[in-house]
Design an enzyme around this catalytic site. Structure first.
Site, PDB file in Angstrom:
ATOM      1  N   TRP A 130     -97.520  41.844 -43.249  1.00 31.72           N
ATOM      2  CA  TRP A 130     -97.457  41.266 -44.597  1.00 31.72           C
ATOM      3  C   TRP A 130     -98.384  42.106 -45.486  1.00 31.72           C
ATOM      4  O   TRP A 130     -99.575  42.236 -45.168  1.00 31.72           O
ATOM      5  CB  TRP A 130     -97.931  39.818 -44.517  1.00 31.72           C
ATOM      6  CG  TRP A 130     -97.913  39.055 -45.795  1.00 31.72           C
ATOM      7  CD1 TRP A 130     -96.915  39.010 -46.712  1.00 31.72           C
ATOM      8  CD2 TRP A 130     -98.951  38.189 -46.288  1.00 31.72           C
ATOM      9  NE1 TRP A 130     -97.260  38.171 -47.738  1.00 31.72           N
ATOM     10  CE2 TRP A 130     -98.502  37.649 -47.505  1.00 31.72           C
ATOM     11  CE3 TRP A 130    -100.208  37.811 -45.820  1.00 31.72           C
ATOM     12  CZ2 TRP A 130     -99.262  36.765 -48.263  1.00 31.72           C
ATOM     13  CZ3 TRP A 130    -100.962  36.936 -46.557  1.00 31.72           C
ATOM     14  CH2 TRP A 130    -100.493  36.417 -47.772  1.00 31.72           C
ATOM     15  N   ASP A 211    -102.347  34.922 -37.288  1.00 36.81           N
ATOM     16  CA  ASP A 211    -101.963  34.382 -38.595  1.00 36.81           C
ATOM     17  C   ASP A 211    -100.680  33.596 -38.384  1.00 36.81           C
ATOM     18  O   ASP A 211     -99.639  34.170 -38.052  1.00 36.81           O
ATOM     19  CB  ASP A 211    -101.738  35.535 -39.580  1.00 36.81           C
ATOM     20  CG  ASP A 211    -101.277  35.031 -40.943  1.00 36.81           C
ATOM     21  OD1 ASP A 211    -101.305  33.806 -41.175  1.00 36.81           O
ATOM     22  OD2 ASP A 211    -100.897  35.879 -41.773  1.00 36.81           O
ATOM     23  N   LYS A 246     -95.443  26.791 -46.201  1.00 34.55           N
ATOM     24  CA  LYS A 246     -94.013  26.837 -45.903  1.00 34.55           C
ATOM     25  C   LYS A 246     -93.559  25.589 -45.149  1.00 34.55           C
ATOM     26  O   LYS A 246     -92.539  25.009 -45.493  1.00 34.55           O
ATOM     27  CB  LYS A 246     -93.664  28.072 -45.061  1.00 34.55           C
ATOM     28  CG  LYS A 246     -94.404  29.331 -45.449  1.00 34.55           C
ATOM     29  CD  LYS A 246     -93.860  30.023 -46.668  1.00 34.55           C
ATOM     30  CE  LYS A 246     -94.910  30.946 -47.224  1.00 34.55           C
ATOM     31  NZ  LYS A 246     -94.492  32.158 -47.807  1.00 34.55           N
TER      32      LYS A 246
END
Ligand SMILES: Cc1ncc(COP(=O)(O)O)c(C=O)c1O
Length: 397
Positions: A130, A211, A246
């Site tokens: 990311w 993560d 999310k």
């Protein structure tokens, strides 16, 4: 003073969002921005979260300061969500967690604490990762090093090259791993590969920094947690940054956690005191609202079940869009292999098309995709899938 500052280029994804908004073609499609969209193209508030919000309106009696660790109830419930109710690590006292402003805030606090513990440690990130990992973790002062992760040619994890590099990571360095639904590639480690990395971490003495921003969007809430649960069982130390953006749809409420597994419960107390002091020195305290909602949803049997069902719907919708897109591209005889889209997990995959094809998709068809060719599969829906695959076939011809 401000004359010394140079303007910073707009984040490419934000630039893409602006261009998308300005485009007045009705058939335009946004596959760039990384938020979930339902089949109508909306990013709704989950019904369970909405219900918690309305209960909170009447139950909340104060807006007084909450403290650096955030909501204690939320912290406890998040540990159960991450590791599972019965994970032995929970009873051991070796794991501690504090609330953080989103997964991003969690990553930053985790990085700062590790830097205080061992300033000489480097942090290894996969290629690609990311993009925001680099500024978020690099700003804590880490020397950032890279290990190979994804092979664009095979559209699979290059596990051999990854393991070869990890075999050379010095003891005490941190290795960043995506818990599930890898962003940007969608290529997740198998359970066996997680086991092998844990073996290597034990052998080499590096420490995984996981993560996990998409728990529940890949194979399911428990399945997506395999790596961190297994590592919490086997390794003396671990750092986990998690996000509710999310899986609870709480993006703008900035709700996340930073979790540390330490060798002993006494060490875990020390680590968490450092995490709180770090929070104090950056933003003082995390925002309360999102965490109170998560805590209420997870703590109420009915809301918890409702949330799980809603999350499952999200997961299944993404997975069905992956299959439908792949099948429709195959039926359209594009001449390219898109089967990886079906195999991969979570919201993202690389299309792997050329820059000029990407450009044509945008200019001729109003289909917006970031330059890495990462697509958000949640932007695909039953209304636009035909147009999308026809447009793709045209630019690939
Ligand atoms: C891999 C990864 N980590 C962390 C985050 C941060 O999430 P948040 O919005 O909670 O800060 C994201 C968000 O897109 C992400 O994709």
């Amino acid at each position: 003073m401000f004359e010394n500052l140079k303007p910073v280029a707009i984040d490419p994804i934000l630039g893409l969002m602006t261009a998308f908004k300005a485009d007045n073609r009705s058939e335009k499609i946004d596959l760039g921005v990384g938020v979930y969209q339902d089949d109508q193209g909306r990013t709704p508030v989950m019904a369970s979260v909405k219900e918690a919000e309305s209960r909170l309106m009447t139950l909340e009696t104060t807006k007084s300061y909450q403290g650096m660790a955030g909501d204690a109830d939320y912290n406890q419930r998040m540990l159960s969500l991450l590791f599972g109710e019965d994970h032995p690590i929970l009873a051991s006292g070796r794991v501690k967690s504090i609330q953080a402003p989103g997964g991003s805030g969690a990553l930053r606090v985790g990085a700062e604490v590790v830097r205080k513990a061992r300033p000489e440690s480097a942090l290894w990130v996969g290629v690609p990762t990311w993009p925001n990992h680099i500024p978020l973790l690099g700003s804590a002062g880490f020397d950032i090093k890279q290990y190979p992760y994804y092979d664009m040619a095979t559209r699979e994890i290059n596990i051999q090259a990854m393991m070869d590099t990890l075999r050379k990571v010095p003891a005490g360095d941190m290795v960043l791993l995506h818990g599930c639904c890898h962003n940007p590639t969608g290529a997740d480690l198998t359970n066996k590969q997680w086991d092998d990395i844990a073996d290597l971490a034990l052998e080499r003495g590096f420490i995984p920094f996981i993560d996990t921003a998409y728990q529940g969007l890949g194979d399911g809430l428990d399945e997506d947690a395999y790596g961190m649960r297994m590592m919490a069982n086997r390794l003396p130390e671990l750092v986990v940054a998690s996000s509710c953006s999310k899986n609870f749809g709480l993006y703008r409420e900035r709700t996340g956690s930073i979790t540390f597994v330490a060798a002993t419960s006494e060490r875990a107390e020390v680590v968490i005191s450092q995490a709180m002091s770090t929070a104090r020195s950056i933003y003082s305290m995390p925002p309360a609202h999102g965490a109170l909602l998560v805590s209420m949803v997870l703590g109420d049997q009915h809301l918890h079940q409702q949330w799980q069902a809603e999350l499952e719907e999200v997961r299944l919708r993404i997975s069905s869009m992956r299959s439908l897109l792949c099948d429709s591209l195959e039926n359209n005889a594009t001449g390219m292999d898109f089967s990886h889209i079906k195999r991969q997990k979570g919201m993202f995959s690389f299309l792997g098309i050329s820059t000029s094809q990407l450009e044509r998709l945008r200019s001729e068809f109003g289909i917006y995709i970031v330059s890495s060719t990462r697509v958000n599969l949640a932007g695909v829906n039953s209304n636009n899938i035909g147009y999308l695959s026809n447009s793709l076939r045209t630019v690939l011809e």
